[in-house]
Design a protein around this motif. Structure first.
Motif, PDB file in Angstrom:
ATOM      1  N   LEU A  38       0.812  -1.215   0.000  1.00  0.00           N
ATOM      2  CA  LEU A  38       0.000   0.000   0.000  1.00  0.00           C
ATOM      3  C   LEU A  38       0.848   1.269   0.000  1.00  0.00           C
ATOM      4  O   LEU A  38       0.301   2.375   0.009  1.00  0.00           O
ATOM      5  CB  LEU A  38      -0.913   0.015   1.230  1.00  0.00           C
ATOM      6  CG  LEU A  38      -1.896  -1.158   1.354  1.00  0.00           C
ATOM      7  CD1 LEU A  38      -2.666  -1.056   2.668  1.00  0.00           C
ATOM      8  CD2 LEU A  38      -2.858  -1.190   0.173  1.00  0.00           C
ATOM      9  N   ASP A  69       0.890   5.794   2.806  1.00  0.00           N
ATOM     10  CA  ASP A  69       0.080   4.605   2.528  1.00  0.00           C
ATOM     11  C   ASP A  69      -1.235   5.021   1.885  1.00  0.00           C
ATOM     12  O   ASP A  69      -1.744   6.119   2.143  1.00  0.00           O
ATOM     13  CB  ASP A  69      -0.236   3.840   3.826  1.00  0.00           C
ATOM     14  CG  ASP A  69       0.998   3.287   4.482  1.00  0.00           C
ATOM     15  OD1 ASP A  69       1.825   2.713   3.771  1.00  0.00           O
ATOM     16  OD2 ASP A  69       1.138   3.431   5.718  1.00  0.00           O
ATOM     17  N   TYR A 117      -5.342   3.480   1.026  1.00  0.00           N
ATOM     18  CA  TYR A 117      -6.312   2.516   1.535  1.00  0.00           C
ATOM     19  C   TYR A 117      -6.356   1.283   0.624  1.00  0.00           C
ATOM     20  O   TYR A 117      -6.182   1.398  -0.593  1.00  0.00           O
ATOM     21  CB  TYR A 117      -7.700   3.135   1.610  1.00  0.00           C
ATOM     22  CG  TYR A 117      -7.834   4.200   2.665  1.00  0.00           C
ATOM     23  CD1 TYR A 117      -8.012   3.855   4.004  1.00  0.00           C
ATOM     24  CD2 TYR A 117      -7.773   5.554   2.331  1.00  0.00           C
ATOM     25  CE1 TYR A 117      -8.128   4.834   4.985  1.00  0.00           C
ATOM     26  CE2 TYR A 117      -7.887   6.539   3.301  1.00  0.00           C
ATOM     27  CZ  TYR A 117      -8.065   6.172   4.623  1.00  0.00           C
ATOM     28  OH  TYR A 117      -8.173   7.137   5.582  1.00  0.00           O
ATOM     29  N   PRO A 118      -6.579   0.112   1.198  1.00  0.00           N
ATOM     30  CA  PRO A 118      -6.685  -1.086   0.359  1.00  0.00           C
ATOM     31  C   PRO A 118      -7.999  -1.096  -0.415  1.00  0.00           C
ATOM     32  O   PRO A 118      -8.990  -0.488   0.008  1.00  0.00           O
ATOM     33  CB  PRO A 118      -6.657  -2.223   1.383  1.00  0.00           C
ATOM     34  CG  PRO A 118      -7.236  -1.613   2.631  1.00  0.00           C
ATOM     35  CD  PRO A 118      -6.775  -0.183   2.635  1.00  0.00           C
ATOM     36  N   PRO A 150      -2.956  -0.327   6.092  1.00  0.00           N
ATOM     37  CA  PRO A 150      -1.908   0.697   6.004  1.00  0.00           C
ATOM     38  C   PRO A 150      -1.028   0.715   7.252  1.00  0.00           C
ATOM     39  O   PRO A 150      -1.530   0.802   8.371  1.00  0.00           O
ATOM     40  CB  PRO A 150      -2.696   2.003   5.866  1.00  0.00           C
ATOM     41  CG  PRO A 150      -4.036   1.590   5.333  1.00  0.00           C
ATOM     42  CD  PRO A 150      -4.305   0.253   5.937  1.00  0.00           C
TER      43      PRO A 150
END
Length: 445
Positions: free
Chosen positions: A11, A110, A112-113, A303
């Protein structure tokens, strides 16, 4: 302004930003002028020193100020240009800042997924069906009486439930061992706060007696030297006191808020309290099951920056709980980190962050609408436990952090209710005692 995105694995993203040389020079020039207007240079009146002299003395400061300002103002613009939403605060590294050359820097952060929710109808939950019985009510009343008990010295032999005062010394193969000796110890027989063999060995003996008790240490005892070993404790029993419970009289009823209705009023209040506790325990159990299965169904990357922030919150919570932040004994940050290393909290922190992201995705995907009325009700319930509810309500309303925390709890409850409604739920009969025991043993979701 030129912006390039680099995927640095997982990420992590790096934003490479290049600001044209003319803009960089213009920012430096403006700061040189500001310095010139107020600089005090020996041999010149304030604000009248030649620009060349100002550049020599303040050029480095002007360039540093310009770099900081340009990074601060262009970072949001760069994000907007590439349409990226960071999940954590960035770290900045300036790559080039030479005079007459473009300013370049790298922002690392990072993201967000990407989350794709699975089939939430596959969640399988067990919902306790618990009836509050007369026996539960009587047990609570008995506990209320025990909390106001008195202890009376008796001359008879000790029995289960008595509180005894004693000296003891344990020996292993005839030799005393560390931690095996105590003076004026108080033991409530049957509470199992001491070794069971020692407690049971006191039964039948009276004050003034000295006797030996054979004590077998459990095989899993924490002290390996004693684990599974047979020892002998020499006991000097000093006093035996019998607990005496108060009658359920007017004074007792008044002490528990019963002004009218007598014992029946007390039982009604106890039943209501137990039903409230039952409902809370059932909801907590369902929430725990929902969160466990939601987490297991969606193995997502989280993250690192958010995990680090959560670790700090959990460390602070633990420090407050153990008194490490007490003003009189407050520890330095490095001492706190050494005593409570990040590794202690990382697994739970990752779980918290993942569940927060998953709950957020459910809210978006299912269009869960925040219910302000539930917040008001939740606040009223919290305030009801205090002497002056209006004061508590006012305190919450004046503090944005407290209200935000309450709103988060309410929206999470709404998500849990939504998922329970769509899950495969099996009802299970259970006693109140077993329900509350399972809640005490369970870890927080």
């Amino acid at each position: 302004m030129e912006v390039q995105v680099e995927s640095a694995g997982g990420l992590l993203r790096r934003l490479h930003v290049t600001i044209p040389a003319d803009r960089f020079e213009r920012e430096i020039g403006e700061r040189i002028k500001r310095f010139a207007s107020r600089a005090r240079v020996p041999g010149f009146r304030p604000g009248k020193a030649p620009l060349k002299v100002i550049q020599q003395q303040y050029g480095a400061d002007a360039r540093n100020d310009a770099v900081s300002e340009l990074v601060r103002t262009t970072w949001p613009q760069a994000l907007d240009q590439v349409k990226i939403q960071p999940a954590s605060q960035p770290s900045f590294e300036v790559k080039a800042e030479a005079v007459g050359q473009p300013l370049t820097y790298v922002a690392s952060f990072d993201v967000y997924p990407d989350i794709t929710l699975g089939d939430l109808s596959t969640l399988k939950l067990t919902r306790p069906q618990v009836e509050v019985t007369d026996a539960d009510v009587e047990r609570l009343i008995e506990n209320l009486r025990k909390s106001r008990r008195t202890l009376a010295t008796v001359e008879r032999g000790a029995q289960k439930g008595d509180v005894v005062a004693l000296d003891f010394e344990g020996k292993l193969d005839g030799e005393a061992f560390q931690g095996g000796k105590s003076e004026n110890a108080a033991i409530e027989i049957g509470e199992r706060r001491f070794l069971p063999d020692l407690e049971d060995g006191l039964i039948g003996h009276s004050a003034g007696e000295t006797f030996d008790v054979v004590v077998n240490f459990p095989a899993d005892y924490r002290n390996e030297t004693l684990a599974g070993k047979k020892t002998v404790f020499t006991v000097n029993l000093k006093e035996v006191r019998e607990p005496r419970l108060p009658e359920i009289d007017e004074a007792f009823l008044k002490a528990h808020g019963i002004e009218e209705g007598g014992e029946a009023g007390l039982r009604a209040k106890c039943r209501e309290a137990l039903e409230t506790e039952r409902n809370k325990a059932v909801n907590n159990r369902l929430k725990r099951e929902v969160m466990d299965q939601l987490f297991d169904l969606h193995p997502i990357e989280v993250p690192a920056g958010l995990v680090a922030e959560e670790v700090e919150r959990m460390r602070a919570e633990t420090a407050n709980r153990i008194g490490a932040n007490n003003p009189a004994q407050k520890m330095k940050p490095e001492q706190l980190r050494a005593m409570l290393p990040a590794e202690m909290f990382e697994p739970a922190a990752k779980r918290r962050v993942a569940l927060g992201l998953l709950v957020g995705e459910v809210i978006n995907a299912r269009n869960v609408q925040f219910d302000p009325a539930r917040v008001e009700k939740a606040l009223a319930n919290i305030a009801a436990d205090f002497e002056d509810p209006s004061e508590v309500i006012a305190m919450y309303q004046q503090r944005q952090d407290l209200m935000q925390g309450l709103r988060s709890v309410v929206i999470e409850e709404q998500v849990v209710e939504l998922l329970v409604a769509g899950a495969q739920v099996t009802d299970e009969s259970m006693s109140l005692e077993d329900l509350l025991k399972s809640q005490n043993q369970a870890q927080p979701a």
